[in-house]
Design a protein around this motif. Structure first.
Motif, mmCIF file in Angstrom:
data_model
loop_
_atom_site.group_PDB
_atom_site.id
_atom_site.type_symbol
_atom_site.label_atom_id
_atom_site.label_comp_id
_atom_site.label_asym_id
_atom_site.label_seq_id
_atom_site.Cartn_x
_atom_site.Cartn_y
_atom_site.Cartn_z
ATOM 1 N N GLU A 262 -5.071 10.416 -11.970
ATOM 2 C CA GLU A 262 -5.620 9.880 -10.723
ATOM 3 C C GLU A 262 -6.131 11.019 -9.840
ATOM 4 O O GLU A 262 -5.394 11.949 -9.523
ATOM 5 N N ARG A 263 -7.409 10.950 -9.444
ATOM 6 C CA ARG A 263 -8.022 12.010 -8.640
ATOM 7 C C ARG A 263 -7.406 12.092 -7.246
ATOM 8 O O ARG A 263 -7.397 13.157 -6.621
ATOM 9 N N GLY A 264 -6.938 10.968 -6.711
ATOM 10 C CA GLY A 264 -6.390 10.929 -5.366
ATOM 11 C C GLY A 264 -4.897 11.190 -5.335
ATOM 12 O O GLY A 264 -4.279 11.593 -6.313
ATOM 13 N N LYS A 265 -4.308 10.928 -4.166
ATOM 14 C CA LYS A 265 -2.889 11.188 -3.955
ATOM 15 C C LYS A 265 -2.072 9.921 -4.187
ATOM 16 O O LYS A 265 -2.614 8.835 -4.363
ATOM 17 N N ASP A 266 -0.753 10.090 -4.184
ATOM 18 C CA ASP A 266 0.116 8.923 -4.268
ATOM 19 C C ASP A 266 -0.074 8.065 -3.027
ATOM 20 O O ASP A 266 -0.587 8.514 -2.005
ATOM 21 N N VAL A 267 0.362 6.816 -3.104
ATOM 22 C CA VAL A 267 0.025 5.839 -2.073
ATOM 23 C C VAL A 267 0.609 6.203 -0.708
ATOM 24 O O VAL A 267 0.031 5.874 0.340
ATOM 25 N N HIS A 268 1.746 6.900 -0.689
ATOM 26 C CA HIS A 268 2.347 7.296 0.597
ATOM 27 C C HIS A 268 1.585 8.460 1.227
ATOM 28 O O HIS A 268 1.225 8.413 2.409
ATOM 29 N N SER A 269 1.308 9.508 0.451
ATOM 30 C CA SER A 269 0.572 10.664 0.977
ATOM 31 C C SER A 269 -0.840 10.284 1.396
ATOM 32 O O SER A 269 -1.391 10.829 2.358
#
Length: 530
Positions: A112-119
Motif C-alpha cells: 500500500e502506497r499510503g499510510k495505515d488508516v490511523h496515521s
C-alpha cells in the motif's frame, strides 16, 4: 418455532424492538410473552406519500432463543508458509482479495502506497490546516482506500456480480454494526469504518499475511509476457529504499492512481479509455431535504433518519444524476496531488450534521472528448485521454480559487440562471468557499446538461432547486477513467499472464461492496493460477 414475517409499521414502531414484538404478536395472534427474540432481516422506508411507513422482514423466535450469531463467520487459518500472491492496494478490493486468499490457503503480500488508516487521519486534517495535499496519504490513498474517509456507504446495484450478503457478513465479523445486514441502504460511517479496517488488517497479519505501508509500486516485473512480481519504493524513518516482491499480482490500486496507469501504458499493458461522470458537489440544508423527502414542514422528526434522495434524467442523450448522496454529512477536499481541486462527500454513522450533499454529475463517454477537448485532436483516441480531461478540469478548478484548497462555489439557482453569486450560504466544506461563475468556466457540455437536469429535479421535487443550496467544484473522481483490459472468465489480463486487474481502479467496480466482490473474484482466480 422460528417464523419470518413481512410487516408494515410506523417509524415510531420500527424504532423500538419491543414495539415490533407487540405489533407482531397482535397481528399474528401470538401471546407476546412467547416471542423471546426478534431479528430484523430487511428494513426500508416508504416515503412516497405523506404518511410514512417502514417495511420490515422480521424473524421471530417463539418459545425458543437464537443459538447462532446474527451473521455468518468465516474461519481464516494460518498461511505463513504457503504460496504467495501480491496484492497492490489496501482499499476494499485489495483487503477483501487478501482475506479471500487466506481463506483459500494462499499468503497475501499487500503493498500500500499510503499510510495505515490511523496515521492517514492526521494527513487528512492537515489538508484543511495547511491547504497542502500529501500525494501518498490523502482521501484517496492509504489503508481502506477512498471509501475509508469518504463515507463508508455499502449500497450497490451490482447484485449480479456476487454475494453482497457475504461481504456484509465479513464486515460484521470485523466489527461493523449488524444493522448493515437489514438496512436497504447500509452505511457504516466514516467514524466507524476505520476500526473495522484495522480489524481486517489484524486478521490478515494474524494468519501470516503481510501488509507493507508507505510502499509504492514502481514497476511490474516481467518474464516474457508473464508478470512474476513487482518492484516498489518504500519510505520509512530511514528514508527511501527499493524493495521487490515475487508472485502473481492482483492490481487493486483505486481510481486515482494516475502514475500507475502511466506506468502500465508505458509497459505495454492493454488499457482503454472508459466513460466517467463529472460535475459538482451540491449541498443543501439537511432540514430542507428532510422536509422535501418526508413531505413534512417539520422535517424528519424523532424516529426517521436524515433523508436521502436519488435523481436521474436524460439531457441531450446523456445521463444527469445524483451520485454518492450523503445525508447529514460533509463535503471534503479529495485531491491527490498539487494544483488539483477535487471534492467528494462523506457522512458519519449517525448522519446528524446540519447539511446534506451529493454529487451532481453528467455522463461523459470517450466519444465526447472531441467536443470537450477539440484541441487534443488525435490524442482523444489515446487510452489515457479521459484521464487527461479529468486532470485538465481539476487544474482549471484550481485556477479559479486562491491556489489553496478553498473551492469555487455558486448558489444553485444562480447557476441555472447563469448569474454570479455575490454571497454564499454556509457550507460544511472546511477549507472554505470562494464565489465563482461555474456556469462560465466549466465545459458547456456539462453546464447545459446540469442546468436542465436541475430544472427537471426542481420540478419533480418542489423546493429542491433553490439558492439555499450551493454547488462546489469539481466532482471528477466518480469512477476510473481507464479500464485495464482483462479476460471475462479468468479475470486475468487479456494478454499478460499472472496479472489480475481488480476493483474500481481497473474499471470493474463502483463503490465499496462491488470492489470487495471483485477483489474476492480476482483472488479466487489468482489462487487457481500457477
Amino acid at each position: 418455532m422460528i417464523n419470518e414475517y413481512d410487516i408494515r409499521v410506523t417509524p415510531q414502531q420500527a424504532f423500538d424492538e419491543e414495539r415490533i414484538r407487540l405489533f407482531v404478536a397482535k397481528e399474528k395472534g401470538f401471546d407476546a410473552r412467547t416471542i423471546n427474540k426478534i431479528r430484523v432481516l430487511r428494513k426500508s422506508i416508504d416515503a412516497r406519500h405523506r404518511d410514512i411507513f417502514v417495511n420490515l422482514r422480521v424473524r421471530c423466535f417463539i418459545n425458543e432463543m437464537p443459538h447462532d450469531d446474527e451473521f455468518q463467520r468465516i474461519d481464516y487459518h494460518p498461511v505463513s508458509g504457503n504460496r504467495q500472491v501480491i496484492v497492490v492496494g489496501a482499499g476494499p478490493a485489495g483487503l477483501f482479495a487478501a482475506l479471500r486468499l487466506i481463506e483459500l490457503g494462499v499468503k497475501p503480500i499487500v503493498v500500500e502506497r499510503g499510510k495505515d488508516v490511523h496515521s492517514r487521519k492526521k494527513d487528512l486534517a492537515n489538508i484543511t490546516k495547511t491547504h497542502k495535499v500529501d500525494s501518498e496519504s490523502n482521501y484517496c490513498f492509504g489503508e481502506g482506500g477512498a471509501g475509508a474517509y469518504s463515507d463508508g456507504k455499502l449500497y450497490t446495484r451490482s447484485k449480479k456480480r456476487g454475494n453482497i450478503e457475504r461481504i456484509l457478513n465479513i464486515f460484521c465479523q470485523h466489527g461493523a454494526n449488524t444493522n448493515i445486514l437489514s438496512d436497504a441502504h447500509p452505511h457504516i460511517g466514516t467514524d466507524k469504518l476505520p476500526k473495522v479496517i484495522e480489524n481486517i488488517r489484524e486478521t490478515i497479519i494474524r494468519c501470516g499475511g503481510e501488509i507493507h505501508f508507505s510502499t509504492r509500486m514502481t514497476r511490474l516485473v516481467f518474464e516474457g509476457e508473464k508478470v512474476v512480481g513487482i518492484e516498489a519504493e518504500c519510505t520509512d524513518e530511514m528514508g527511501k529504499k527499493e524493495v521487490s516482491y515475487r508472485g502473481s499480482v492482483i492490481l487493486a490500486t483505486g481510481h486515482s492512481a494516475r502514475d500507475v496507469y502511466r506506468m502500465l501504458n508505458d509497459s505495454g499493458v492493454d488499457l482503454e479509455a472508459k466513460g466517467i461522470a463529472v460535475g459538482v458537489r451540491l449541498e443543501h440544508p439537511a432540514e430542507l431535504i428532510d422536509q422535501i423527502q418526508y413531505h413534512n414542514r417539520n422535517g424528519r422528526g424523532q424516529y426517521l433518519p436524515a433523508a436521502e434522495y436519488s435523481f436521474v434524467t436524460q439531457v441531450d442523450a446523456r445521463g444527469v444524476y445524483s451520485f454518492c448522496m450523503c445525508p447529514g454529512g460533509f463535503v471534503i477536499p479529495a485531491a491527490t496531488g498539487p494544483r488539483q481541486r477535487v471534492v467528494n462527500g462523506m457522512s458519519p454513522s449517525h448522519r446528524d450534521t446540519q447539511r446534506s450533499n451529493s454529487g451532481m454529475v453528467v455522463e461523459i463517454r470517450p466519444e465526447d472528448l472531441g467536443n470537450l477537448c477539440p484541441s487534443q485532436g488525435e490524442d482523444n483516441a489515446h487510452p489515457l485521454a479521459m484521464m487527461a480531461f479529468q486532470e485538465r478540469l481539476e487544474g482549471d478548478c484550481w485556477q479559479q480559487g486562491n491556489m489553496r484548497q478553498t473551492a469555487p462555489a455558486q448558489r444553485m439557482y444562480d447557476f441555472v440562471k447563469g448569474k454570479l453569486s455575490y454571497d454564499l450560504p454556509r457550507s460544511s466544506y472546511a477549507p472554505g468557499l470562494i464565489s465563482s461563475p461555474l456556469h462560465f468556466w466549466m465545459p458547456k457540455f456539462i453546464v447545459g446538461r446540469l442546468q436542465e437536469g436541475f430544472r427537471k429535479f426542481g420540478s419533480s421535487s418542489r423546493g429542491f432547486l433553490t439558492n439555499e443550496a450551493v454547488m462546489i467544484g469539481v466532482e471528477t473522481r466518480t469512477s476510473s477513467p481507464v479500464r485495464i483490459v482483462r479476460d471475462n472468465e479468468t479475470l486475468a489480463h487479456i494478454r499478460i499472464q499472472g496479472l489480475f486487474p481488480c476493483g474500481e481502479g481497473a474499471g470493474y467496480a463502483g463503490g465499496i461492496v462491488s470492489a470487495a466482490i471483485d477483489g474476492e473474484r480476482c483472488a479466487t482466480s489468482a489462487a487457481q493460477y500457477s
